[in-house]
Write a protein that holds these residues in place. Structure first.
Motif, mmCIF file in Angstrom:
data_model
loop_
_atom_site.group_PDB
_atom_site.id
_atom_site.type_symbol
_atom_site.label_atom_id
_atom_site.label_comp_id
_atom_site.label_asym_id
_atom_site.label_seq_id
_atom_site.Cartn_x
_atom_site.Cartn_y
_atom_site.Cartn_z
ATOM 1 N N VAL A 62 0.859 -1.200 0.000
ATOM 2 C CA VAL A 62 0.000 0.000 0.000
ATOM 3 C C VAL A 62 0.887 1.239 0.000
ATOM 4 C CG1 VAL A 62 -1.879 -1.216 1.169
ATOM 5 C CG2 VAL A 62 -0.136 0.002 2.516
ATOM 6 N N PRO A 63 0.391 2.365 -0.496
ATOM 7 C CA PRO A 63 1.216 3.579 -0.538
ATOM 8 C C PRO A 63 1.614 4.047 0.863
ATOM 9 C CG PRO A 63 -0.703 3.791 -1.971
ATOM 10 C CD PRO A 63 -0.914 2.546 -1.160
ATOM 11 N N SER A 64 2.700 4.796 0.934
ATOM 12 C CA SER A 64 3.167 5.336 2.206
ATOM 13 C C SER A 64 2.103 6.273 2.781
ATOM 14 C CB SER A 64 4.475 6.104 1.995
ATOM 15 O OG SER A 64 4.882 6.726 3.184
ATOM 16 N N ALA A 124 -15.523 -10.614 5.477
ATOM 17 C CA ALA A 124 -14.438 -10.082 6.298
ATOM 18 C C ALA A 124 -14.622 -8.548 6.424
ATOM 19 C CB ALA A 124 -13.087 -10.396 5.692
ATOM 20 N N VAL A 125 -14.172 -8.031 7.548
ATOM 21 C CA VAL A 125 -14.207 -6.570 7.752
ATOM 22 C C VAL A 125 -12.869 -5.986 7.280
ATOM 23 C CG1 VAL A 125 -14.386 -4.702 9.419
ATOM 24 C CG2 VAL A 125 -15.776 -6.773 9.694
ATOM 25 N N VAL A 126 -12.974 -5.064 6.339
ATOM 26 C CA VAL A 126 -11.775 -4.405 5.776
ATOM 27 C C VAL A 126 -11.819 -2.929 6.184
ATOM 28 C CG1 VAL A 126 -10.519 -3.785 3.696
ATOM 29 C CG2 VAL A 126 -11.699 -6.009 3.843
ATOM 30 N N GLN A 127 -10.711 -2.488 6.763
ATOM 31 C CA GLN A 127 -10.600 -1.060 7.132
ATOM 32 C C GLN A 127 -9.378 -0.460 6.432
ATOM 33 O OE1 GLN A 127 -9.392 0.583 11.177
ATOM 34 N NE2 GLN A 127 -11.567 1.194 11.128
ATOM 35 N N ALA A 128 -9.660 0.603 5.675
ATOM 36 C CA ALA A 128 -8.586 1.342 5.007
ATOM 37 C C ALA A 128 -8.403 2.675 5.732
ATOM 38 C CB ALA A 128 -8.916 1.563 3.542
ATOM 39 N N GLY A 129 -7.174 3.122 5.858
ATOM 40 C CA GLY A 129 -6.904 4.383 6.566
ATOM 41 C C GLY A 129 -5.851 5.217 5.862
#
Length: 405
Positions: A62-64, A124-129
């Motif tokens: 994933v990107p920085s 599934a629970v996916v969390q992006a931040g």
């Protein structure tokens, strides 16, 4: 304090403040619009990143500044490198599974703020931040830049407003100064003609009461009329000099010999009244270019000054000298300190032997310089001698002759 000057200063400050307020208001509006655009752009960018991260098939690469966490139904947790260990919270997991809708919220971990998107994908629970620190830094730099721009614009606006105020009010300020100068000049210039006019009127009245001969009365009436005409000419010349657009004199040819002779005749009676011997020595000189009325004021002012300071004698001499016409006016009065002689031509300079403030010599200097000439004090062992030099007009047919009066 000068009330008019205070009003002009207040008007200049008001114009400067209005310019400053207008510029600052413009900068503030531009700043608000810029900040608003930046905030909307940042929100869109963060939303786009979160949507793309939540749809990613894995938590790898994933990107920085971003992270993805996947929690299976069995409770197994996989996360991208650098993902906060405390996310997603138990509350996020429960709400995402129970509602089945996307959860978009801000989450705080220690001293960092994250924008998170939580959804259920394939059970599934996916969390992006996304870490919001870079966006906050960008907004901070933008606000600092806008503050510096407002400060710079304010300084420029204040300077420009002050300059604009000064230029806007300069014409009125100059007109007011000319008005004050005209009143001072007129009061001074008309003092001597008015005193001579009153003297001649008294002589005529005295002669009529004493049944003086008609020839004597006729001469006094002629001099009275000449004095009134000279005073009218002085008023006209003062009005011309006070005109805002007035330029150099018209450039007529002036016979200074005739002017000096006429002034001597008008002042002779006044000199007799004061017990002063007035001697006028006039050589035929080339004409000068200028305004006859103004040059007559010069001669009249110098003779009047000499009569007021003389003890018993005043001498007026006009002569050619090279390419100049030179006028000398001397008196046998107490004289003056040579170290302060140059100050006599300043407005309202105090003569040591005079009871008040003077304008006459200052006006003489102004008129002479308007005609391209010079005026100064000639060193002498007794009394005071003023010398006026004017450029002569070259007329070779004139021959020097001396006239005594």
């Amino acid at each position: 304090m000068n009330p008019a000057g205070n009003r002009f200063r207040r008007a200049r400050r008001l114009i400067a403040l209005q310019a400053l307020g207008g510029v600052l208001a413009g900068v503030a509006v531009a700043g608000l619009v810029t900040v608003g655009v930046v905030l909307v752009g940042q929100k869109r960018e963060v939303r786009a990143q979160l949507t793309a991260l939540a749809a990613a098939p894995t938590t790898e690469a994933v990107p920085s500044g971003t992270f993805v966490v996947r929690v299976e139904a069995s409770g197994v947790r996989t996360a991208s490198p650098g993902a906060p260990a405390s996310l997603p919270s138990r509350d996020d997991l429960v709400q995402a599974r129970s509602s089945g809708r996307d959860l978009d919220r801000e989450s705080y971990v220690e001293d960092r703020e994250y924008q998170t998107l939580t959804r259920v994908v394939d059970g599934a629970v996916v969390q992006a931040g996304v870490d919001l620190s870079p966006y906050e830094s960008e907004r901070h730099r933008l606000l600092v830049g806008l503050a510096l721009a407002a400060l710079g614009a304010g300084l420029v606006a204040a300077w420009t407003g002050d300059r604009l105020g000064r230029r806007t009010l300069a014409v009125w300020d100059d007109a007011l100064a000319r008005q004050r100068q005209f009143i001072a000049d007129a009061s001074h210039e008309l003092r001597t003609p008015l005193s001579r006019l009153a003297l001649r009127a008294d002589l005529v009245a005295h002669g009529m009461r004493a049944d003086a001969p008609r020839d004597a009365l006729a001469l006094d009436l002629v001099l009275l009329r000449q004095e009134a005409s000279a005073m009218a000419d002085i008023v006209e010349d003062l009005l011309h000099a006070a005109d805002v657009g007035a330029s150099e004199e018209s450039g007529e040819l002036v016979d200074l010999a005739e002017v000096v002779t006429a002034v001597g005749a008008l002042n002779r009676q006044l000199a007799d009244e004061r017990g002063i011997a007035l001697t006028v020595d006039v050589a035929e000189v080339p004409p000068v270019r200028g305004a006859g009325v103004a040059l007559r004021r010069v001669v009249d002012a110098l003779v009047d000054n000499a009569l007021r300071h003389a003890t018993s004698q005043v001498g007026v001499r006009l002569r050619p000298e090279g390419s100049h016409v030179v006028l000398d006016v001397s008196d046998d009065g107490p004289g003056m300190d040579p170290t302060v002689a140059h100050r006599l031509f300043d407005r309202f300079a105090r003569h040591p032997a005079s009871p008040g403030f003077g304008l006459g010599l200052a006006l003489v200097s102004e008129v002479v310089h308007r005609h391209g000439g010079t005026v100064g004090v000639v060193p002498s062992t007794r009394g005071t001698t003023f010398e006026v030099r004017l450029d002569a007009v070259d007329l070779p047919d004139l021959s020097p002759e001396v006239r005594e009066s």
